[in-house]
Design an enzyme around this catalytic site. Structure first.
Site, PDB file in Angstrom:
ATOM      1  N   CYS A 173       0.832  -1.192   0.000  1.00 37.02           N
ATOM      2  CA  CYS A 173       0.000   0.000   0.000  1.00 37.02           C
ATOM      3  C   CYS A 173       0.874   1.252   0.000  1.00 37.02           C
ATOM      4  O   CYS A 173       1.939   1.285   0.609  1.00 37.02           O
ATOM      5  CB  CYS A 173      -0.944   0.078   1.200  1.00 37.02           C
ATOM      6  SG  CYS A 173      -2.056  -1.303   1.337  1.00 37.02           S
TER       7      CYS A 173
ATOM      8  N   GLU B  50      19.269 -15.924  -7.608  1.00 39.91           N
ATOM      9  CA  GLU B  50      18.731 -14.641  -8.058  1.00 39.91           C
ATOM     10  C   GLU B  50      18.140 -14.764  -9.467  1.00 39.91           C
ATOM     11  O   GLU B  50      17.075 -14.216  -9.757  1.00 39.91           O
ATOM     12  CB  GLU B  50      19.829 -13.570  -7.988  1.00 39.91           C
ATOM     13  CG  GLU B  50      19.416 -12.188  -8.451  1.00 39.91           C
ATOM     14  CD  GLU B  50      18.267 -11.564  -7.667  1.00 39.91           C
ATOM     15  OE1 GLU B  50      17.805 -12.150  -6.669  1.00 39.91           O
ATOM     16  OE2 GLU B  50      17.794 -10.495  -8.089  1.00 39.91           O
TER      17      GLU B  50
ATOM     18  N   ARG C   6       3.949  -0.240  -4.812  1.00 39.45           N
ATOM     19  CA  ARG C   6       3.676  -0.712  -3.448  1.00 39.45           C
ATOM     20  C   ARG C   6       2.367  -1.500  -3.365  1.00 39.45           C
ATOM     21  O   ARG C   6       2.048  -2.076  -2.318  1.00 39.45           O
ATOM     22  CB  ARG C   6       3.601   0.474  -2.480  1.00 39.45           C
ATOM     23  CG  ARG C   6       4.867   1.302  -2.440  1.00 39.45           C
ATOM     24  CD  ARG C   6       4.714   2.462  -1.487  1.00 39.45           C
ATOM     25  NE  ARG C   6       4.568   1.993  -0.125  1.00 39.45           N
ATOM     26  CZ  ARG C   6       5.563   1.722   0.684  1.00 39.45           C
ATOM     27  NH1 ARG C   6       6.802   1.876   0.268  1.00 39.45           N
ATOM     28  NH2 ARG C   6       5.346   1.310   1.901  1.00 39.45           N
TER      29      ARG C   6
ATOM     30  N   LYS D 130      14.254 -13.877 -10.333  1.00 39.25           N
ATOM     31  CA  LYS D 130      13.912 -12.852 -11.342  1.00 39.25           C
ATOM     32  C   LYS D 130      12.974 -13.453 -12.377  1.00 39.25           C
ATOM     33  O   LYS D 130      11.983 -12.854 -12.751  1.00 39.25           O
ATOM     34  CB  LYS D 130      15.162 -12.339 -12.060  1.00 39.25           C
ATOM     35  CG  LYS D 130      16.017 -11.338 -11.356  1.00 39.25           C
ATOM     36  CD  LYS D 130      15.464  -9.950 -11.238  1.00 39.25           C
ATOM     37  CE  LYS D 130      14.683  -9.771  -9.979  1.00 39.25           C
ATOM     38  NZ  LYS D 130      15.375  -9.604  -8.748  1.00 39.25           N
TER      39      LYS D 130
ATOM     40  N   ASN E  84      -1.506   2.500   5.569  1.00 34.86           N
ATOM     41  CA  ASN E  84      -0.572   1.476   5.080  1.00 34.86           C
ATOM     42  C   ASN E  84      -0.070   0.728   6.311  1.00 34.86           C
ATOM     43  O   ASN E  84       0.468   1.348   7.223  1.00 34.86           O
ATOM     44  CB  ASN E  84       0.593   2.170   4.339  1.00 34.86           C
ATOM     45  CG  ASN E  84       1.799   1.272   4.141  1.00 34.86           C
ATOM     46  OD1 ASN E  84       2.921   1.745   4.211  1.00 34.86           O
ATOM     47  ND2 ASN E  84       1.599   0.002   3.921  1.00 34.86           N
ATOM     48  N   GLY E  85      -0.257  -0.591   6.317  1.00 36.47           N
ATOM     49  CA  GLY E  85       0.193  -1.378   7.462  1.00 36.47           C
ATOM     50  C   GLY E  85      -0.859  -2.408   7.807  1.00 36.47           C
ATOM     51  O   GLY E  85      -1.722  -2.714   6.983  1.00 36.47           O
TER      52      GLY E  85
ATOM     53  N   HIS F 108      20.032 -35.692  -6.227  1.00 39.13           N
ATOM     54  CA  HIS F 108      19.438 -36.203  -4.985  1.00 39.13           C
ATOM     55  C   HIS F 108      17.922 -36.055  -4.992  1.00 39.13           C
ATOM     56  O   HIS F 108      17.305 -36.056  -3.930  1.00 39.13           O
ATOM     57  CB  HIS F 108      20.066 -35.506  -3.778  1.00 39.13           C
ATOM     58  CG  HIS F 108      21.528 -35.800  -3.656  1.00 39.13           C
ATOM     59  ND1 HIS F 108      22.012 -37.025  -3.263  1.00 39.13           N
ATOM     60  CD2 HIS F 108      22.622 -35.043  -3.927  1.00 39.13           C
ATOM     61  CE1 HIS F 108      23.329 -37.016  -3.276  1.00 39.13           C
ATOM     62  NE2 HIS F 108      23.726 -35.818  -3.685  1.00 39.13           N
TER      63      HIS F 108
ATOM     64  N   LYS G 187       6.459  -3.983  -3.859  1.00 36.66           N
ATOM     65  CA  LYS G 187       7.900  -3.812  -3.696  1.00 36.66           C
ATOM     66  C   LYS G 187       8.331  -3.795  -2.241  1.00 36.66           C
ATOM     67  O   LYS G 187       9.330  -4.380  -1.861  1.00 36.66           O
ATOM     68  CB  LYS G 187       8.349  -2.525  -4.375  1.00 36.66           C
ATOM     69  CG  LYS G 187       9.865  -2.401  -4.364  1.00 36.66           C
ATOM     70  CD  LYS G 187      10.359  -1.559  -5.479  1.00 36.66           C
ATOM     71  CE  LYS G 187      11.875  -1.578  -5.551  1.00 36.66           C
ATOM     72  NZ  LYS G 187      12.394  -2.848  -6.088  1.00 36.66           N
TER      73      LYS G 187
ATOM     74  N   GLU H  36       9.359 -14.395 -10.875  1.00 35.34           N
ATOM     75  CA  GLU H  36       8.504 -13.322 -10.364  1.00 35.34           C
ATOM     76  C   GLU H  36       7.929 -12.446 -11.466  1.00 35.34           C
ATOM     77  O   GLU H  36       6.852 -11.899 -11.307  1.00 35.34           O
ATOM     78  CB  GLU H  36       9.195 -12.482  -9.290  1.00 35.34           C
ATOM     79  CG  GLU H  36      10.318 -11.612  -9.762  1.00 35.34           C
ATOM     80  CD  GLU H  36      10.957 -10.792  -8.641  1.00 35.34           C
ATOM     81  OE1 GLU H  36      10.260 -10.442  -7.688  1.00 35.34           O
ATOM     82  OE2 GLU H  36      12.161 -10.520  -8.739  1.00 35.34           O
TER      83      GLU H  36
ATOM     84  N   TRP I 200      -2.527  -2.891  -1.645  1.00 35.44           N
ATOM     85  CA  TRP I 200      -2.107  -4.289  -1.797  1.00 35.44           C
ATOM     86  C   TRP I 200      -2.879  -5.021  -0.706  1.00 35.44           C
ATOM     87  O   TRP I 200      -2.597  -4.856   0.481  1.00 35.44           O
ATOM     88  CB  TRP I 200      -0.599  -4.406  -1.581  1.00 35.44           C
ATOM     89  CG  TRP I 200      -0.053  -5.764  -1.887  1.00 35.44           C
ATOM     90  CD1 TRP I 200       0.366  -6.213  -3.111  1.00 35.44           C
ATOM     91  CD2 TRP I 200       0.167  -6.834  -0.971  1.00 35.44           C
ATOM     92  NE1 TRP I 200       0.819  -7.506  -3.006  1.00 35.44           N
ATOM     93  CE2 TRP I 200       0.716  -7.912  -1.704  1.00 35.44           C
ATOM     94  CE3 TRP I 200      -0.038  -7.006   0.400  1.00 35.44           C
ATOM     95  CZ2 TRP I 200       1.055  -9.122  -1.115  1.00 35.44           C
ATOM     96  CZ3 TRP I 200       0.303  -8.210   0.983  1.00 35.44           C
ATOM     97  CH2 TRP I 200       0.840  -9.260   0.228  1.00 35.44           C
TER      98      TRP I 200
HETATM   99  C1  F6R Z   1      12.777  -9.464  -5.828  1.00 33.60           C
HETATM  100  C2  F6R Z   1      12.677  -8.443  -4.801  1.00 33.60           C
HETATM  101  C3  F6R Z   1      12.371  -8.886  -3.424  1.00 33.60           C
HETATM  102  C4  F6R Z   1      13.110  -8.015  -2.399  1.00 33.60           C
HETATM  103  C5  F6R Z   1      12.647  -8.388  -0.983  1.00 33.60           C
HETATM  104  C6  F6R Z   1      13.370  -7.573   0.067  1.00 33.60           C
HETATM  105  O1  F6R Z   1      13.065  -8.908  -7.076  1.00 33.60           O
HETATM  106  O2  F6R Z   1      12.799  -7.278  -5.058  1.00 33.60           O
HETATM  107  O3  F6R Z   1      12.660 -10.233  -3.241  1.00 33.60           O
HETATM  108  O4  F6R Z   1      14.484  -8.207  -2.545  1.00 33.60           O
HETATM  109  O5  F6R Z   1      11.274  -8.164  -0.879  1.00 33.60           O
HETATM  110  O6  F6R Z   1      13.100  -6.206  -0.070  1.00 33.60           O
HETATM  111  P1  F6R Z   1      14.020  -5.134   0.621  1.00 33.60           P
HETATM  112  O7  F6R Z   1      15.366  -5.218  -0.019  1.00 33.60           O
HETATM  113  O8  F6R Z   1      13.350  -3.825   0.371  1.00 33.60           O
HETATM  114  O9  F6R Z   1      14.097  -5.491   2.078  1.00 33.60           O
END
Ligand code: F6R
Length: 622
Positions: free
Chosen positions: A2, A495, A27, A499, A112-113, A518, A617, A502, A76
């Site tokens: 949010c 990673e 967000r 990527k 937000n929260g 395994h 995010k 997601e 969100w």
């Molecule tokens: C993936 C991504 C997330 C963040 C995770 C931590 O592309 O962006 O996995 O890395 O949510 O977020 P921060 O770094 O803001 O604590």
């Protein structure tokens, strides 16, 4: 999770609120809403489900709402499905009307929260005659403020502080009261919120990019504080309702950095900003060619005395920790454990004062990482935060802070912040190694100089993007992709896999190459794509053998390796080369093709790259 915005001034509020929300859409983007007023009795509320443009269309880009004071929200969903009823703003009255409508209420708010005890509060309010129209926790908070406001006949600040004492959870709340035209009241606990002022206007937002265009003079409101915001001025109060003061901070981020700048998506722009993000972060940690961590307050004695390092983070930031683990252990010979913040916070790991807990977070607001930081501090460990957002909660609460200089990252999938975190961790590892005398002066000079070449080498990898774009069109219909590697290559695989899944929604997994046999190898069938990361010379032969095992079961192979390793082409169908460098720093280069591959695959599948489904995010809930 949010985003909230607010504006009070002499201009039309709605277009400013919509513009701010558009920069916070990362967000949350399942519904959005606005409430505006102009000193007159009624507050006008408009809401829409889905992405923000629906709300913008509904209000003629905000032009149909002439009022000059307002609040906005992009959601969100946590409590209640993404519907008009559950979209914010919420009101103290019995409804916000169909699709919004005129608020018949004394108090209107956005949040937000998460209010954890909202069911308990709701029951209390029901007993006092309040009716509830939504499934949200926010509605209970707004109604509770109204309840105290009326019951005790007190002002907004006192009604809000009473509410803050009663509610458990996290919140950035922005509220408007019918009796206080042209003012917005905000309260904060554990959810981000900044307030900006300029001339005769004031702004509030969950994150800086939403207001950067209008002002750089901001206040970072503290936990458990309330602010009373009027045109061009702000007053702060503590939980007792006593007035308090806060320093004003100047934001140094470039406003243009929060724009797409001609790129089709923020993610592509941010991928291309990596040479700069890495260079700026590196330069901020070097002085006259030598590493200088004094800005983070890390003393040489403390580093020399360390017995254990714990790295705690979530998602991609955790993957940075996985890579850093190999580098720190190899160079500085300190045992390192890497923990997911959501697990760490509930484990009772014994912690000595000579343990350094490093929390890595782009946003500095991730709920689990913040909780882990607090746990580490309670247990007596020293804490260091590697954070991108200045003034964020994690940055403020850690004993030491090392800022990455990636600038605002808008795309939900991180790229440039990940790369900036990687280089920051490399710098830390080298400095630890020097001070603990596990590397010589010559090695130190070599490593430091080599790090300086990374930004340019990233630029060179980016030049190969057309081939990756072509290859991604071949794999756009894949059902499963496996990323494999050993050691640092395993960390990069993690990673690459995240990527890919997601933003392309293709199922993918990362495996330590030696683990495949395994169990997981049973999933390999004809044409399953297996991407091998082959940058660590000592492990090269081993991983190639594991890839051959997959190929003999029908897999289709892609490899990422360093320039000169042309033998890879004998085994795999598509190879990407990255420039040679010290092998500790290879993740900074090898991750780039993986980011590009994920990006182009998502584009080829026609998906919303910057705002993938179900994600937000900044994850400020558990
Ligand atoms: C993936 C991504 C997330 C963040 C995770 C931590 O592309 O962006 O996995 O890395 O949510 O977020 P921060 O770094 O803001 O604590």
């Amino acid at each position: 999770m949010c985003g909230i915005v607010g504006y009070t001034g002499h201009r039309q509020a709605a277009p400013i609120l919509l513009d701010g929300l558009s920069r916070l859409e990362y967000r949350g983007y399942d519904s959005a809403g606005l409430a505006v007023r102009n000193g007159k009795a009624a507050t006008e509320i408009v809401k829409a489900t889905g992405k923000l443009y629906h709300l913008a269309d509904k209000t003629d880009q905000g032009r149909s709402l002439p009022d000059t004071c307002g609040i906005g929200h992009t959601r969100w969903a946590t409590h209640g499905d993404p519907s008009i009823i559950n979209a914010h703003p919420h009101v103290s009255g019995n409804s916000t009307g169909p699709g919004g409508g005129e608020g018949d209420s004394d108090v209107v708010g956005v949040h937000n929260g998460i209010i954890e005890n909202y069911t308990e509060l709701k029951e209390k309010l029901l007993r006092h005659g309040y009716q509830f129209y939504s499934d949200t926790d926010t509605e209970a908070a707004v109604k509770l403020v109204d309840y105290y406001y009326k019951k005790y006949q007190i002002g907004p600040v006192d009604a809000i502080t009473r509410t803050m004492v009663r509610i458990r959870g996290s919140y950035a709340l922005a509220l408007m009261f019918r009796d206080y035209p042209e003012e917005i009241f905000v309260a904060r606990k554990d959810s981000p919120l900044i307030i900006g002022t300029a001339d005769d206007a004031s702004y509030l937002a969950s994150d800086a990019p939403a207001i950067l265009k209008y002002t750089r003079q901001v206040y970072y409101i503290e936990n458990l504080q309330v602010a009373r915001i009027s045109c061009g001025s702000v007053r702060f109060y503590d939980l007792n309702g006593d007035e308090t003061s806060l320093p004003m901070t100047e934001i140094t981020w470039d406003a243009a950095a929060a724009e797409k700048d001609g790129y089709e998506h923020f993610m592509l722009k941010e991928i291309h900003e990596q040479p700069t993000a890495v260079r700026d972060t590196l330069n901020s940690l070097l002085k006259d060619g030598r590493i200088d961590l004094s800005a983070a307050g890390l003393t040489d004695e403390m580093i020399r005395g360390l017995k254990q390092v714990e790295i705690v983070a979530c998602g991609s930031a955790w993957h940075v920790g996985m890579a850093a683990q190999y580098v720190i252990e190899d160079l500085a010979r300190i045992p390192v454990r890497v923990e997911l913040a959501s697990e760490f916070r509930y484990r009772s790991i014994p912690m000595a004062p000579d343990t350094l807990v490093i929390v890595i977070s782009q946003s500095g607001e991730t709920a689990d990482s913040l909780a882990a930081l607090r746990v580490a501090r309670e247990r007596g460990a020293q804490t260091l935060a590697i954070v991108n957002v200045v003034g964020s909660t994690i940055a403020r609460e850690a004993d030491h802070v090392l800022y990455t200089l990636a600038g605002p990252e808008i795309a939900v999938a991180t790229t440039k912040a990940y790369s900036a975190q990687l280089i920051a961790m490399d710098v830390l590892a080298i400095q630890m190694a020097l001070l603990r005398q596990t590397i010589s002066q010559d090695e130190y000079v070599h490593l430091t100089e080599e790090m300086g070449t990374i930004p340019d080498k990233i630029r060179r990898v980016l030049e190969d993007k057309e081939r990756l774009q072509w290859f991604s069109s071949k794999i756009a219909n894949a059902h499963d992709i496996f990323f494999i590697g050993r050691g640092l290559d395993y960390a990069i695989s993690l990673e690459g896999s995240l990527k890919m899944k997601e933003i392309s929604y293709i199922h993918s997994e990362a495996y330590a190459a030696g683990e495949l046999k395994h169990g997981t190898i049973s999933l390999i069938e004809k044409n399953t794509l297996v991407i091998g990361i082959l940058t660590q010379s000592q492990l090269f032969e081993k991983t190639i053998s594991n890839m051959a095992e997959c190929k003999s079961r029908g897999a289709y192979l892609m490899g990422i390796t360093t320039n000169g390793n042309f033998a890879v082409e004998d085994s795999v169908s598509f190879t990407v080369y990255v420039p040679r460098t010290d092998e500790h720093f290879i993740p900074s280069l090898a991750v780039i093709p993986l980011q590009l591959l994920a990006y182009y695959t998502s584009v080829n599948r026609g998906l919303d790259v910057d705002k993938p489904r179900n994600l937000a995010k900044s994850v400020t809930v558990e």
